[in-house]
Design a protein around this motif. Structure first.
Motif, short mmCIF file in Angstrom:
data_model
loop_
_atom_site.label_atom_id
_atom_site.label_comp_id
_atom_site.label_asym_id
_atom_site.label_seq_id
_atom_site.Cartn_x
_atom_site.Cartn_y
_atom_site.Cartn_z
N ALA A 24 75.40 83.21 44.06
CA ALA A 24 74.00 83.10 43.63
C ALA A 24 73.79 81.84 42.79
O ALA A 24 72.78 81.15 42.93
CB ALA A 24 73.60 84.35 42.84
N THR A 25 74.76 81.52 41.94
CA THR A 25 74.68 80.33 41.11
C THR A 25 74.62 79.08 41.98
O THR A 25 73.80 78.18 41.75
CB THR A 25 75.89 80.26 40.15
OG1 THR A 25 75.88 81.44 39.34
CG2 THR A 25 75.84 79.03 39.28
N GLU A 26 75.47 79.01 42.99
CA GLU A 26 75.47 77.85 43.89
C GLU A 26 74.13 77.73 44.63
O GLU A 26 73.59 76.64 44.77
CB GLU A 26 76.60 77.96 44.91
CG GLU A 26 77.94 77.59 44.34
CD GLU A 26 79.03 77.58 45.41
OE1 GLU A 26 78.73 77.31 46.60
OE2 GLU A 26 80.18 77.84 45.04
N ARG A 27 73.60 78.86 45.09
CA ARG A 27 72.34 78.83 45.83
C ARG A 27 71.19 78.34 44.95
O ARG A 27 70.38 77.51 45.37
CB ARG A 27 72.02 80.21 46.38
CG ARG A 27 70.79 80.21 47.27
CD ARG A 27 70.69 81.48 48.03
NE ARG A 27 69.57 82.22 47.49
CZ ARG A 27 69.22 83.42 47.89
NH1 ARG A 27 69.94 84.05 48.80
NH2 ARG A 27 68.18 84.01 47.39
N VAL A 28 71.14 78.83 43.70
CA VAL A 28 70.09 78.39 42.78
C VAL A 28 70.24 76.91 42.47
O VAL A 28 69.26 76.15 42.48
CB VAL A 28 70.13 79.23 41.48
CG1 VAL A 28 69.26 78.62 40.40
CG2 VAL A 28 69.71 80.66 41.76
N TRP A 29 71.46 76.48 42.20
CA TRP A 29 71.71 75.05 41.91
C TRP A 29 71.29 74.17 43.08
O TRP A 29 70.60 73.17 42.90
CB TRP A 29 73.17 74.83 41.57
CG TRP A 29 73.49 73.38 41.32
CD1 TRP A 29 74.03 72.50 42.21
CD2 TRP A 29 73.22 72.64 40.13
NE1 TRP A 29 74.15 71.26 41.64
CE2 TRP A 29 73.65 71.31 40.35
CE3 TRP A 29 72.67 72.95 38.90
CZ2 TRP A 29 73.54 70.31 39.40
CZ3 TRP A 29 72.57 71.95 37.94
CH2 TRP A 29 73.00 70.67 38.19
N ASP A 30 71.73 74.54 44.28
CA ASP A 30 71.40 73.74 45.46
C ASP A 30 69.89 73.66 45.68
O ASP A 30 69.36 72.60 46.01
CB ASP A 30 72.08 74.32 46.70
CG ASP A 30 73.59 74.11 46.70
OD1 ASP A 30 74.09 73.32 45.86
OD2 ASP A 30 74.27 74.77 47.51
N ALA A 31 69.20 74.78 45.48
CA ALA A 31 67.75 74.80 45.69
C ALA A 31 67.02 73.94 44.65
O ALA A 31 66.03 73.28 44.98
CB ALA A 31 67.23 76.23 45.64
N GLU A 32 67.50 73.95 43.43
CA GLU A 32 66.81 73.23 42.36
C GLU A 32 67.21 71.76 42.24
O GLU A 32 66.54 71.00 41.56
CB GLU A 32 67.04 73.93 41.02
CG GLU A 32 66.37 75.28 40.95
CD GLU A 32 64.86 75.20 41.07
OE1 GLU A 32 64.24 74.30 40.46
OE2 GLU A 32 64.29 76.03 41.81
N THR A 33 68.30 71.37 42.88
CA THR A 33 68.76 69.99 42.76
C THR A 33 68.71 69.25 44.08
O THR A 33 69.27 68.17 44.20
CB THR A 33 70.19 69.93 42.19
OG1 THR A 33 71.07 70.67 43.06
CG2 THR A 33 70.25 70.50 40.79
N ALA A 34 68.03 69.82 45.07
CA ALA A 34 67.91 69.16 46.37
C ALA A 34 67.15 67.85 46.19
O ALA A 34 66.19 67.78 45.43
CB ALA A 34 67.18 70.07 47.35
N PRO A 35 67.56 66.81 46.90
CA PRO A 35 66.86 65.52 46.77
C PRO A 35 65.42 65.64 47.28
O PRO A 35 65.15 66.37 48.22
CB PRO A 35 67.68 64.57 47.63
CG PRO A 35 68.56 65.42 48.48
CD PRO A 35 68.66 66.76 47.81
N VAL A 36 64.51 64.93 46.63
CA VAL A 36 63.10 64.95 47.01
C VAL A 36 62.91 63.98 48.17
O VAL A 36 63.34 62.84 48.12
CB VAL A 36 62.22 64.54 45.81
CG1 VAL A 36 60.77 64.42 46.22
CG2 VAL A 36 62.38 65.53 44.68
N ASP A 37 62.22 64.45 49.20
CA ASP A 37 61.88 63.61 50.34
C ASP A 37 60.71 62.73 49.93
O ASP A 37 59.61 63.21 49.68
CB ASP A 37 61.51 64.49 51.54
CG ASP A 37 61.22 63.67 52.79
OD1 ASP A 37 61.02 62.44 52.69
OD2 ASP A 37 61.17 64.28 53.87
#
Length: 122
Positions: free
Chosen positions: A95-108
């Motif tokens: 869950a921690t990885e999923r939250v991190w990935d969702a919140e730190t995804a690069p902005v298009d």
């Protein structure tokens, strides 16, 4: 001790760990877990809370939780299952990885990140 202190009709007084702090030491896979309990008097049908107050904090070591086994009830089938404690930490890490990935995804830069079009005014 049951987490349900009393029941009468739709009303119940229950203990809920409304905040759980996992203080994980990644180097040793140890550390405390703090369960912050509140006593909640509420109506289960309407969800209305009559009273709510802090009861106490209980500390337990991560190693003890990971080393245990837990009886849980499948919410869909009602079947009782016994699961090993290591799954608890594995699920928290996933869950921690999923939250991190969702919140730190690069902005298009073309869409603004959330699919909105950017208007350029000249």
């Amino acid at each position: 001790m049951s987490l349900i202190q009393s029941e009468s009709g739709n009303n119940a007084v229950e203990m809920f760990a409304t905040r759980i702090d996992v203080q994980w030491d990644f180097r040793t896979n140890t550390g405390p877990v703090l369960f912050h309990f509140e006593r909640v008097d509420w109506d289960r049908d309407t969800g209305m809370v009559n009273t709510r107050g802090y009861e106490r904090t209980i500390r337990h070591d991560i190693a003890g939780l990971i080393g245990g086994e837990y009886a849980i009830t499948d919410p869909f089938t009602g079947e009782e299952l016994v699961e090993p404690g290591w799954k608890l930490m594995a699920m928290i890490k996933a869950a921690t990885e999923r939250v991190w990935d969702a919140e730190t995804a690069p902005v298009d830069e073309q869409t603004g990140g959330e699919g909105e079009s950017l208007a350029v005014v000249l």
